[in-house]
Design a protein around this motif. Structure first.
Motif, PDB file in Angstrom:
ATOM      1  N   ARG A  43       0.823  -1.213   0.000  1.00  0.00           N
ATOM      2  CA  ARG A  43       0.000   0.000   0.000  1.00  0.00           C
ATOM      3  C   ARG A  43       0.852   1.257   0.000  1.00  0.00           C
ATOM      4  O   ARG A  43       0.489   2.271  -0.601  1.00  0.00           O
ATOM      5  CB  ARG A  43      -0.958  -0.020   1.194  1.00  0.00           C
ATOM      6  N   ARG A  44       2.004   1.193   0.657  1.00  0.00           N
ATOM      7  CA  ARG A  44       2.905   2.356   0.629  1.00  0.00           C
ATOM      8  C   ARG A  44       3.416   2.589  -0.782  1.00  0.00           C
ATOM      9  O   ARG A  44       3.413   3.723  -1.278  1.00  0.00           O
ATOM     10  CB  ARG A  44       4.074   2.124   1.593  1.00  0.00           C
ATOM     11  N   MET A  45       3.867   1.516  -1.458  1.00  0.00           N
ATOM     12  CA  MET A  45       4.349   1.663  -2.836  1.00  0.00           C
ATOM     13  C   MET A  45       3.242   2.163  -3.760  1.00  0.00           C
ATOM     14  O   MET A  45       3.465   3.022  -4.615  1.00  0.00           O
ATOM     15  CB  MET A  45       4.886   0.332  -3.352  1.00  0.00           C
ATOM     16  N   PRO A  97      -6.950   1.450  -8.934  1.00  0.00           N
ATOM     17  CA  PRO A  97      -7.930   2.324  -8.282  1.00  0.00           C
ATOM     18  C   PRO A  97      -9.299   2.218  -8.950  1.00  0.00           C
ATOM     19  O   PRO A  97      -9.408   1.933 -10.149  1.00  0.00           O
ATOM     20  CB  PRO A  97      -7.328   3.722  -8.470  1.00  0.00           C
ATOM     21  N   VAL A  98     -10.331   2.458  -8.179  1.00  0.00           N
ATOM     22  CA  VAL A  98     -11.699   2.309  -8.659  1.00  0.00           C
ATOM     23  C   VAL A  98     -11.953   3.129  -9.918  1.00  0.00           C
ATOM     24  O   VAL A  98     -12.667   2.687 -10.826  1.00  0.00           O
ATOM     25  CB  VAL A  98     -12.700   2.682  -7.541  1.00  0.00           C
ATOM     26  N   ARG A 100     -16.571  -7.302  -3.065  1.00  0.00           N
ATOM     27  CA  ARG A 100     -16.968  -6.202  -2.192  1.00  0.00           C
ATOM     28  C   ARG A 100     -18.468  -6.298  -1.997  1.00  0.00           C
ATOM     29  O   ARG A 100     -19.248  -6.072  -2.922  1.00  0.00           O
ATOM     30  CB  ARG A 100     -16.601  -4.848  -2.804  1.00  0.00           C
ATOM     31  N   THR A 101     -18.867  -6.702  -0.825  1.00  0.00           N
ATOM     32  CA  THR A 101     -20.286  -6.886  -0.525  1.00  0.00           C
ATOM     33  C   THR A 101     -20.632  -6.106   0.723  1.00  0.00           C
ATOM     34  O   THR A 101     -19.770  -5.679   1.490  1.00  0.00           O
ATOM     35  CB  THR A 101     -20.607  -8.372  -0.288  1.00  0.00           C
ATOM     36  N   GLY A 102     -21.920  -5.946   0.961  1.00  0.00           N
ATOM     37  CA  GLY A 102     -22.366  -5.192   2.127  1.00  0.00           C
ATOM     38  C   GLY A 102     -21.928  -5.802   3.438  1.00  0.00           C
ATOM     39  O   GLY A 102     -21.738  -5.102   4.428  1.00  0.00           O
ATOM     40  N   THR A 127     -12.931   2.411  -0.408  1.00  0.00           N
ATOM     41  CA  THR A 127     -12.074   1.577   0.412  1.00  0.00           C
ATOM     42  C   THR A 127     -10.621   1.925   0.175  1.00  0.00           C
ATOM     43  O   THR A 127     -10.239   2.416  -0.880  1.00  0.00           O
ATOM     44  CB  THR A 127     -12.290   0.092   0.085  1.00  0.00           C
ATOM     45  N   GLU A 128      -9.800   1.651   1.202  1.00  0.00           N
ATOM     46  CA  GLU A 128      -8.363   1.849   1.066  1.00  0.00           C
ATOM     47  C   GLU A 128      -7.775   0.652   0.343  1.00  0.00           C
ATOM     48  O   GLU A 128      -8.112  -0.493   0.621  1.00  0.00           O
ATOM     49  CB  GLU A 128      -7.728   1.992   2.451  1.00  0.00           C
ATOM     50  N   GLY A 129      -6.914   0.902  -0.593  1.00  0.00           N
ATOM     51  CA  GLY A 129      -6.337  -0.207  -1.337  1.00  0.00           C
ATOM     52  C   GLY A 129      -4.882   0.072  -1.662  1.00  0.00           C
ATOM     53  O   GLY A 129      -4.345   1.106  -1.255  1.00  0.00           O
ATOM     54  N   PRO A 130      -4.266  -0.830  -2.391  1.00  0.00           N
ATOM     55  CA  PRO A 130      -4.875  -2.015  -2.995  1.00  0.00           C
ATOM     56  C   PRO A 130      -5.046  -3.156  -1.983  1.00  0.00           C
ATOM     57  O   PRO A 130      -4.352  -3.154  -0.982  1.00  0.00           O
ATOM     58  CB  PRO A 130      -3.858  -2.385  -4.075  1.00  0.00           C
ATOM     59  N   PRO A 131      -5.931  -4.119  -2.312  1.00  0.00           N
ATOM     60  CA  PRO A 131      -6.802  -4.106  -3.488  1.00  0.00           C
ATOM     61  C   PRO A 131      -8.042  -3.242  -3.259  1.00  0.00           C
ATOM     62  O   PRO A 131      -8.336  -2.853  -2.133  1.00  0.00           O
ATOM     63  CB  PRO A 131      -7.188  -5.571  -3.627  1.00  0.00           C
TER      64      PRO A 131
END
Length: 228
Positions: free
Chosen positions: A12-14, A147-148, A175-177, A185-189
């Protein structure tokens, strides 16, 4: 005792650094190059093909129980190469590509006697000869690593590889409820919603099945099949 660094934190940092530089795919090469040097771990390197691909290949192609006929195949974002090698072992003439040249080089070293054609290529700028060129396209957790805002563009690019009468197989974290918050959301993924999975039905592709499977708790996975 000091605990081992969390590989997801490093990824996530990269990714954050690449995104800050408007380079959403540059972190893949950084990660694989660091892994080559022993300075990082590739979190999605399972050391084996994905179980949902293994299961799908073992299923008959139709209600008559006929096996799946092998043809040409491409693996999108092939990474360590295990999924591509599985296809080749089932008789598919397989091309596998990754945006990271280090990932491609590592796969070639890992499988020195391979029949897979490993290629460094960009999903967003692939060779023109790949347009509707493959009887089977396998996309396992590549779109969700972007990214989304890039999901639709990546989805359309993946769908564009499928030949007439060809098949697209998609595997992605769901990704479900019940497992994901409603907002970004924070990603990846960046896991896919059902609507994002169904969006692979573009450019003449039609859905055959969209299934939800249990994964490592609390995660679930989509496996979806489309035909042109």
């Amino acid at each position: 005792m000091t605990s081992a660094p969390d590989p997801d934190v490093a990824v996530r940092r990269m990714a954050a650094e690449s995104l800050a530089g408007d380079d959403p795919t540059g972190w893949f090469e950084r990660l694989y190059a660091a892994a080559d040097d022993g300075a990082a771990v590739v979190p999605w390197d399972r050391g084996a093909p994905h179980p949902l691909l293994i299961d799908w290949l073992g299923r008959p192609d139709d209600a008559r129980g006929q096996p799946r006929p092998a043809g040409t195949a491409v693996v999108v974002g092939c990474g360590p190469g295990f999924d591509a090698e599985l296809l080749a072992g089932h008789g598919w003439t397989t091309t596998a590509f990754d945006v990271s040249a280090s990932a491609v080089a590592a796969a070639r070293r890992r499988f020195p006697d391979t029949t897979v054609r490993y290629v460094a290529a960009d999903l967003f700028d692939p060779p023109r000869a790949w347009r509707q060129a493959f009887d089977l396209v396998v996309e396992i957790m590549t779109v969700q690593s972007l990214p989304v805002r890039l999901h639709q563009r990546a989805t359309e690019a993946v769908a564009g590889f499928v030949a007439p009468n060809g098949t697209l197989l998609v595997v992605a974290t769901a990704r479900t409820g019940s497992t994901e918050p409603a907002g970004p959301t924070e990603g990846p993924p960046w896991p896919l919603t059902r609507e994002e999975v169904e969006a692979f039905a573009v450019g003449g592709l039609t859905p055959v099945s969209v299934e939800q499977h249990d994964g490592t708790p609390p995660f679930q996975h989509w496996r979806a099949e489309f035909r042109r």
